[in-house]
Design a protein around this motif. Structure first.
Motif, PDB file in Angstrom:
ATOM      1  N   ASN A  53       0.843  -1.153   0.214  1.00  0.00           N
ATOM      2  CA  ASN A  53      -0.076  -0.227  -0.077  1.00  0.00           C
ATOM      3  C   ASN A  53       0.979   1.256  -0.451  1.00  0.00           C
ATOM      4  N   ASP A  54       2.340   0.950  -0.557  1.00  0.00           N
ATOM      5  CA  ASP A  54       2.978   2.071  -0.496  1.00  0.00           C
ATOM      6  C   ASP A  54       3.785   2.074  -1.758  1.00  0.00           C
ATOM      7  N   ILE A  55       4.051   2.943  -2.952  1.00  0.00           N
ATOM      8  CA  ILE A  55       4.779   2.174  -4.134  1.00  0.00           C
ATOM      9  C   ILE A  55       6.406   2.580  -3.437  1.00  0.00           C
ATOM     10  N   ASP A  56       6.280   3.856  -3.002  1.00  0.00           N
ATOM     11  CA  ASP A  56       8.294   3.640  -2.598  1.00  0.00           C
ATOM     12  C   ASP A  56       8.123   3.010  -1.831  1.00  0.00           C
ATOM     13  N   LYS A  57       7.661   2.395  -0.717  1.00  0.00           N
ATOM     14  CA  LYS A  57       8.039   0.844  -0.163  1.00  0.00           C
ATOM     15  C   LYS A  57       9.084  -0.325  -1.070  1.00  0.00           C
ATOM     16  N   LEU A  58       7.677  -0.608  -1.699  1.00  0.00           N
ATOM     17  CA  LEU A  58       7.404  -1.826  -2.392  1.00  0.00           C
ATOM     18  C   LEU A  58       8.755  -1.320  -3.503  1.00  0.00           C
ATOM     19  N   ILE A  59       9.122  -0.100  -3.941  1.00  0.00           N
ATOM     20  CA  ILE A  59       9.331  -0.326  -5.003  1.00  0.00           C
ATOM     21  C   ILE A  59      11.560  -0.338  -4.124  1.00  0.00           C
ATOM     22  N   LEU A  60      11.589   0.734  -3.151  1.00  0.00           N
ATOM     23  CA  LEU A  60      13.153   0.796  -2.611  1.00  0.00           C
ATOM     24  C   LEU A  60      13.096  -1.571  -1.879  1.00  0.00           C
ATOM     25  N   ASP A  61      12.205  -1.748  -1.859  1.00  0.00           N
ATOM     26  CA  ASP A  61      12.788  -3.749  -0.790  1.00  0.00           C
ATOM     27  C   ASP A  61      12.543  -4.343  -1.975  1.00  0.00           C
ATOM     28  N   LEU A  62      12.027  -3.599  -3.596  1.00  0.00           N
ATOM     29  CA  LEU A  62      12.635  -4.288  -4.921  1.00  0.00           C
ATOM     30  C   LEU A  62      14.502  -3.987  -5.126  1.00  0.00           C
ATOM     31  N   ALA A  63      14.866  -2.631  -4.839  1.00  0.00           N
ATOM     32  CA  ALA A  63      15.889  -2.316  -5.727  1.00  0.00           C
ATOM     33  C   ALA A  63      16.770  -3.749  -4.879  1.00  0.00           C
ATOM     34  N   GLU A  64      16.984  -3.184  -3.254  1.00  0.00           N
ATOM     35  CA  GLU A  64      17.979  -4.043  -2.821  1.00  0.00           C
ATOM     36  C   GLU A  64      17.578  -6.260  -3.222  1.00  0.00           C
ATOM     37  N   ILE A  65      16.492  -5.796  -3.497  1.00  0.00           N
ATOM     38  CA  ILE A  65      16.378  -7.565  -4.306  1.00  0.00           C
ATOM     39  C   ILE A  65      17.115  -7.162  -4.962  1.00  0.00           C
ATOM     40  N   LEU A  66      17.061  -6.399  -6.643  1.00  0.00           N
ATOM     41  CA  LEU A  66      17.838  -6.812  -8.001  1.00  0.00           C
ATOM     42  C   LEU A  66      19.233  -6.091  -7.292  1.00  0.00           C
ATOM     43  N   LYS A  67      19.576  -5.434  -6.020  1.00  0.00           N
ATOM     44  CA  LYS A  67      20.903  -4.975  -5.739  1.00  0.00           C
ATOM     45  C   LYS A  67      22.190  -6.598  -5.690  1.00  0.00           C
ATOM     46  N   LYS A  68      21.163  -7.156  -5.470  1.00  0.00           N
ATOM     47  CA  LYS A  68      21.859  -8.961  -5.202  1.00  0.00           C
ATOM     48  C   LYS A  68      21.808  -9.139  -5.847  1.00  0.00           C
ATOM     49  N   GLU A  69      21.147  -9.413  -7.547  1.00  0.00           N
ATOM     50  CA  GLU A  69      21.644  -9.473  -8.590  1.00  0.00           C
ATOM     51  C   GLU A  69      22.528  -9.230  -8.930  1.00  0.00           C
ATOM     52  N   ALA A  70      22.363  -7.956  -9.406  1.00  0.00           N
ATOM     53  CA  ALA A  70      23.690  -7.316 -10.339  1.00  0.00           C
ATOM     54  C   ALA A  70      25.178  -7.241  -9.551  1.00  0.00           C
ATOM     55  N   GLN A  71      25.042  -7.312  -8.246  1.00  0.00           N
ATOM     56  CA  GLN A  71      26.245  -7.907  -7.506  1.00  0.00           C
ATOM     57  C   GLN A  71      26.412  -9.028  -8.177  1.00  0.00           C
ATOM     58  N   LYS A  72      25.664  -9.999  -8.097  1.00  0.00           N
ATOM     59  CA  LYS A  72      26.828 -11.274  -8.386  1.00  0.00           C
ATOM     60  C   LYS A  72      26.732 -11.636  -9.799  1.00  0.00           C
TER      61      LYS A  72
END
Lengths: 326, 321
Positions: free
Chosen positions: A149-168
């Motif tokens: 119910n808060d797109i900002d939080k959703l986006i920031l959580d997704l960013a953390e997850i995709l960061k792992k992908e990019a790092q790997k």
């Protein structure tokens, strides 16, 4: 010297009867007529063909054509906890569909999505290669949120997850990592948030990072777009021709990918027109800063037309470079 | 009042799927295929009568993709190689290569055949010019507007033929309208050309998009009735049409055509009643969200039976019968 690249996806099948036929292999697999191993072999042969076609055409920086992807989000959605993969819905203004992820609970990293296929690309190519991931902003916009119910939080959580992908990806050897954010064109009011999310994904990466925007306009994203924490920005100057003037009238020090060939129409660009376009671009920017690409992934075209576009792109860039316009 | 209908396509029976496949590999002739298309059409008409629908469709047994079907029969179009639409599904996309011309009626024969099988009205079914343009490649026209207006002229000719053949309802589908709100004026201009001078009641079906971006402008589309999806968004779209007031007739989609699950009758009734709070009773028709071709024949039949029975009960409860 102008260089060439592609945006990401590429037609999975060809009219060439002697080529591996992924469409029929998938059908036969569904009917239980071939094994998973046999299907995997067809996948690998198809990806090798796609790599070879880009290399033979002479593209400087290639991808694996995203042959295993059904759409831009599903390959990632499968590997995130808290998501369900929902129904089909139209993908932007294209007559193709994607499966809409449905956010059911707090999102968490489950597994890597593209690391293995990047390894395969690395093993099987001789050119420079690029990894591509969906951006957190676009992923959130294409999803249905039933939890945050808060797109900002959703986006920031997704960013953390995709960061792992990019790092790997970087860890296994990716020197170029592209983040696709087409949705940003359609929600410019959220640019600060998108900026913050991209910063999370790219922080600490040594790989060269690209942010690619396609399908839409960048008018309302300028000048903030040039502050994003990436090395290069990709702009589609076909879907919105005004994008070219906007870029030419701006001052910034990032490098650029310019999508100059229409990846959503079979009509083949005239070489003279392309040369004129390159001339305009290089009058403003040093050609060393520029990649030329199709306007988006080539999978919206039938194979024959996609390959023709690749060839036309490379040949006109070569001709331009040879003509000493540099 | 609360007449029931469907959006257009029905699932193709297995024998027809096989025959279409054989025909595309040139293993059977056109006459053989057409014979089976007529047989399947007869079955679809009979099924709709048995279920008790009020306004029938011919079922589109002769059609594959709703744009490619027309493009293959118009001068000026070529057909591309295969393009993926989703998963492992591919289609051949039309390419506009020159001025588009209609050399003969495209849908008339099948309409007349279907109408000859029933006393109930059968809808004439066309694809709108805007959607035809949006779902084609264009190698010829200087602008999208040029192609859309050329197509509007062609679709108008087809609509006139259906009108003169006595079609009481002509439906011109424009599903692409909702994906490019910036071009809605063009779509409206084209539809005005298509329906100009028709005696039939005209309908347009629009789906799978965000209506907030095109409402209330879409009320200017020159048709008597809009046919919209509601079930797949759980009737959340109703909110949009409360203000400003909806002025046209409306066909309310109450069945989710992309779900295997058969709707519960009570739920459908509840949704119809919700819709009646927003739309005036005398302007409401009830139908599925979209064409039924992606469902199995069993699912399609079961869903429609629930729908017709729900409408009947709502009418009884309201003392309308």
């Amino acid at each position: 010297m102008l260089k060439t690249t592609v945006v990401g996806n590429y037609p999975k099948i060809t009219e060439d009867k002697s080529a591996p036929n992924l469409r029929s292999a998938l059908n036969r697999f569904d009917q239980g007529r071939i094994s998973g191993e046999e299907l995997e072999k067809v996948y690998q042969e198809t990806i090798k063909r796609v790599i070879r076609e880009q290399e033979d055409a002479g593209v400087d920086l290639i991808t694996d054509g995203q042959i295993r992807w059904d759409d831009l989000v599903t390959p990632f959605a499968r590997n995130i906890d808290g998501l369900e993969i929902g129904g089909l819905i139209r993908f932007f203004d294209n007559n193709v569909y994607y499966r809409r992820p449905v956010v059911k609970s707090k999102l968490a990293f489950k597994d890597y999505s593209t690391v293995e296929e990047f390894g395969f690309l690395k093993q099987n190519s001789t050119k420079k290669i690029k990894a591509v991931i969906v951006g957190p902003f676009t992923f959130a916009k294409l999803s249905k949120d039933e939890y945050y119910n808060d797109i900002d939080k959703l986006i920031l959580d997704l960013a953390e997850i995709l960061k792992k992908e990019a790092q790997k990806l970087e860890e296994v050897g990716a020197e170029f990592i592209q983040i696709d954010e087409p949705s940003l064109c359609f929600s410019p009011e959220k640019i600060d948030l998108a900026n913050q999310a991209i910063k999370i994904v790219t922080d600490g990466l040594k790989a060269k990072t690209f942010l690619y925007l396609y399908f839409g306009g960048i008018k309302n994203l300028i000048p903030k777009l040039f502050d994003f924490q990436v090395n290069e920005i990709g702009i589609d100057v076909v879907s919105k021709p005004e994008n070219l003037n906007l870029i030419l009238d701006s001052s910034f020090d990032k490098e650029l990918i310019l999508g100059c060939l229409d990846a959503r129409n079979t009509k083949l660009e005239d070489e003279e027109e392309l040369l004129k376009l390159f001339e305009r671009i290089t009058q403003k920017f040093s050609s060393e800063r520029i990649y030329i690409s199709p306007s988006c992934g080539l999978e919206f075209l039938p194979h024959e037309a996609a390959l023709a576009k690749l060839k036309r792109m490379v040949q006109s860039v070569k001709k331009f470079n040879l003509s000493g316009n540099d | 009042m609360l007449l029931t209908t469907t959006v257009g396509s029905f699932p193709k029976p297995d024998y027809l799927v096989k025959a279409r496949n054989l025909f595309s590999r040139k293993k059977i002739g056109e006459e053989e295929l057409k014979e089976l298309e007529r047989k399947a059409t007869q079955e679809v008409i009979k099924l709709q009568e048995e279920i008790g629908l009020d306004i029938l469709v011919h079922g589109e047994m002769e059609r594959g993709d709703m744009v490619t079907f027309f493009a293959e029969r118009l001068e000026g179009f070529g057909i591309s190689g295969l393009v993926r639409s989703y998963g492992n599904r591919y289609y051949k996309k039309p390419i506009a290569k020159g001025e588009i011309k209609r050399t003969r009626p495209i849908t008339l024969q099948m309409f007349q055949y279907a109408q000859s099988l029933t006393e109930k009205p059968v809808k004439g079914m066309l694809t709108g010019p805007y959607t035809m343009c949006d779902w084609s490649f264009d190698e010829h026209f200087p602008t999208r507007r040029d192609l859309v207006l050329n197509l509007a002229e062609v679709v108008h000719q087809e609509a006139l033929d259906l009108d003169q053949a006595g079609a009481k309802y002509i439906q011109i589908d424009e599903p692409a309208i909702s994906t490019r709100p910036a071009e809605i004026d063009l779509a409206i201009e084209a539809m005005r050309m298509v329906t100009d001078g028709l005696k039939a009641k005209t309908i347009s079906h629009i789906c799978y998009g965000d209506f907030t971006t095109i409402y209330p402008k879409i009320l200017n589309l020159a048709v008597d009735q809009l046919d919209l999806e509601f079930a797949n968004n759980d009737f959340a779209n109703l909110e949009i049409f409360k203000n400003p007031r909806f002025t046209k007739e409306i066909a309310v989609g109450v069945l989710d055509v992309h779900s295997h699950i058969i709707e519960k009758k009570e739920k459908v009734k509840e949704n119809i009643k919700k819709a009646l709070e927003v739309f005036p009773l005398e302007k409401v028709y009830i139908d599925p969200d979209c064409g039924l071709k992606t469902r199995t024949p069993e699912e399609a039949e079961a869903k429609l039976k629930v729908m017709v029975s729900a409408v009947k009960e709502v009418k009884e409860e309201m003392g309308l019968n």
